[in-house]
Design an enzyme around this catalytic site. Structure first.
Site, short mmCIF file in Angstrom:
data_model
loop_
_atom_site.label_atom_id
_atom_site.label_comp_id
_atom_site.label_asym_id
_atom_site.label_seq_id
_atom_site.Cartn_x
_atom_site.Cartn_y
_atom_site.Cartn_z
N PRO A 31 0.85 -1.20 0.00
CA PRO A 31 0.00 0.00 0.00
C PRO A 31 0.88 1.25 0.00
CG PRO A 31 0.10 -0.95 2.20
CD PRO A 31 0.82 -1.91 1.30
N SER B 186 7.39 4.65 9.42
CA SER B 186 7.52 3.66 8.34
C SER B 186 6.21 2.92 8.11
CB SER B 186 8.62 2.67 8.71
OG SER B 186 8.12 1.78 9.69
N LYS B 187 6.20 2.16 7.03
CA LYS B 187 5.03 1.35 6.72
C LYS B 187 4.76 0.38 7.86
CE LYS B 187 5.00 1.11 1.68
NZ LYS B 187 4.85 0.23 0.53
N ARG B 188 5.84 -0.09 8.45
CA ARG B 188 5.71 -1.09 9.51
C ARG B 188 5.05 -0.53 10.77
NH1 ARG B 188 10.31 -2.10 7.31
NH2 ARG B 188 11.39 -0.73 8.75
N GLY C 203 2.43 0.80 10.90
CA GLY C 203 1.04 0.39 10.77
C GLY C 203 0.14 1.06 11.78
#
Ligand code: GLU
Length: 507
Positions: free
Chosen positions: A12, A258-260, A262
């Site tokens: 995403p 970051s994407k992580r 979440g």
């Protein structure tokens, strides 16, 4: 001006990616230039299905549109790098001919063996560079005949021949002059053994072929830029201008958002909800949280950019007008979810009702609430929007409409009821029954008149009635609430209260 947004469909789109796209879009529109979407999908191992659709859907939701791209076509099609494979190979070979690149035949095992050897010797981590290349199997070390032979019979890569002892300087529109020494850089692979280009080659070739004049991207690409600058030199092409946008930081400033991250930080880091096709893991999105796209866009614009005037609220049109790279800061921008919500609230207050209606109707249905007409829903939204930051809060704020208060009231609410008013409820009922037209202004006038005649404290009367009708001590205007509930429902709620509290019924 020609700018591009060049995401890799590896998952995403992160909210930081949306900001990068937004800044590019704002400049393109401001300068009446062109905005290209290019999908950088040459790394097939990292490809995630659905990611490209997600990127387009997310940007479309934000109101960020493109003049060229895989979804709209254009003069530089195709816009997916995987469909342009043949182009890059040609350019890579061209660089070999020009003496800026070479063929390398080292197998993965040989490279690994070298890494281990270097490690065992206690030296710095192995990199394929100006020194080590002379100990490897490539067209610089092998006799020409063997090179020919190997090119015909075995897989090879094309590596960039990083020049020795050079200072690479370039001007960044945000950071000013930046310089790297080639000693810090390795001989990057340009063309992989499967014939696919790496990011660096494809990115530079496409920016050139697509006529990109400004490369505006995240700061994480700054270390790649010296190689890109040298590639422009090697090809003899005119270089675009570069601008590297500041990182988005976690709210505590402790590193990159970051994407992580979440949902671990308590807020979405993606524009739309995403379900990972492999793990099934779900991440929430701003859209589903109940943000308006104009709220997200306004907030993201301020993450790293400061308007000249002391002002925070902007529509997209106003951003196009006001935005400039000169006012983008170098320092990382801390993410502030509360601020994002506040900005959204301001847009929620200003949005035309017609824009809100479909979303609220949908939420209304999803909650399984009894159907209401658009007219009533529009009035409910008007009442609720002063008190909501996110769309679902609009529905929370008019709970009185679809939920009768739980009686008897709990403490500390119960003790706020005024005994004198309760004793006179039959009179209030009679007063309401005599009202010719059930509208807020008339209700207000009649009630005020009665309160005055009775010599009661206005505030206490209103609070008691509010508690009886809604079970809450604060909320939208009581007269508006009464009007929306209607005469029958108001009377029923008063009667129900009297039954529970054992007050004798009126006439
Ligand atoms: N494909 C790169 C990315 O995923 C593009 C970086 C650039 O804009 O050059 O962000």
């Amino acid at each position: 001006m020609v700018v591009r947004f060049a995401p890799s469909p590896t998952g995403p789109l992160h909210i930081g990616g949306v900001r990068t796209a937004l800044y590019n879009y704002l400049l393109a529109r401001k300068h009446k230039g062109r905005f290209i979407l290019r999908i950088e999908d040459t790394d097939q191992t990292r490809y995630v299905s659905g990611a490209e659709e997600y990127i387009i859907e997310a940007l479309t939701w934000c109101g960020i549109t493109f003049d060229e791209g895989p979804h709209v076509g254009g003069p530089h099609a195709p816009y997916r790098q995987s469909e342009r494979k043949a182009i890059y190979a040609e350019y890579a070979h061209e660089l070999v001919r020009r003496g800026w690149a070479y063929y390398a035949f080292d197998t993965e095992e040989e490279l690994e063996a070298m890494r281990q050897k270097v490690k065992a010797a206690g030296m710095e981590a192995f990199q394929y560079d100006a020194v080590t290349r002379m100990y490897m199997k490539n067209s610089l070390t092998l006799p020409p005949q063997e090179v020919e032979e190997r090119l015909r019979s075995q897989p090879y890569v094309i590596r960039f021949l990083m020049p020795r002892g050079r200072e690479v300087r370039f001007y960044d529109e945000i950071r000013g002059w930046v310089s790297f020494h080639t000693r810090e850089l390795d001989d990057k692979v340009l063309l992989k053994s499967d014939g696919m280009p790496t990011y660096h080659l494809a990115n530079v070739v496409d920016d050139h072929l697509m006529g990109v004049t400004h490369v505006i991207r995240g700061e994480e690409w700054l270390p790649s830029t010296p190689l890109h600058v040298l590639l422009y030199e090697a090809f003899g092409w005119e270089m675009p201008k570069f601008a590297h946008l500041p990182l988005l930081l976690r709210p505590d400033g402790g590193g990159k958002l970051s994407k992580r991250d979440g949902d671990q930080l308590g807020f979405p880091v993606f524009p739309l909800r995403w379900k990972d096709p492999h793990t099934g893991e779900e991440s929430s999105g701003y859209r589903e949280r109940g943000f308006l796209p104009e709220g997200v866009v306004n907030y993201l614009a301020l993450l790293g950019w400061h308007p000249a005037e002391d002002r925070e609220l902007f529509t997209m049109e106003e951003l196009i007008e006001a935005f400039s790279l000169e006012r983008v800061s170098k320092a990382g921008a801390r993410f502030d979810y509360e601020k994002a919500k506040w900005i959204n609230q301001q847009h929620l207050r200003r949005a035309p009702i017609e824009r809100l209606l479909p979303r609220v109707e949908q939420l209304w249905r999803e909650r399984g609430l009894p159907p209401v007409s658009q007219l009533v829903l529009a009035r409910l939204i008007e009442l609720a929007r002063e008190r909501a930051s996110l769309l679902p809060e609009l529905i929370e704020a008019v709970r009185f409409f679809y939920e009768r208060p739980a009686l008897p009231l709990k403490e500390p609410l119960a003790e706020k009821l005024h005994g004198g008013v309760i004793a006179l409820l039959p009179e209030i009922e009679a007063l309401f029954q005599g009202i010719s037209s059930w509208e807020a202004p008339l209700l207000e006038a009649k009630l005020k008149e009665w309160v005055k005649a009775r010599g009661l404290p206005m505030g206490k009367v209103l609070l008691t009635l509010r508690l009886i009708l809604t079970g809450e001590e604060a909320g939208p205007s009581l007269y508006a609430i009464m009007e929306l509930l209607g005469a029958r429902e108001v009377s029923q709620r008063i009667q129900r209260f009297q039954e529970v509290y054992g007050v004798p019924r009126g006439v």
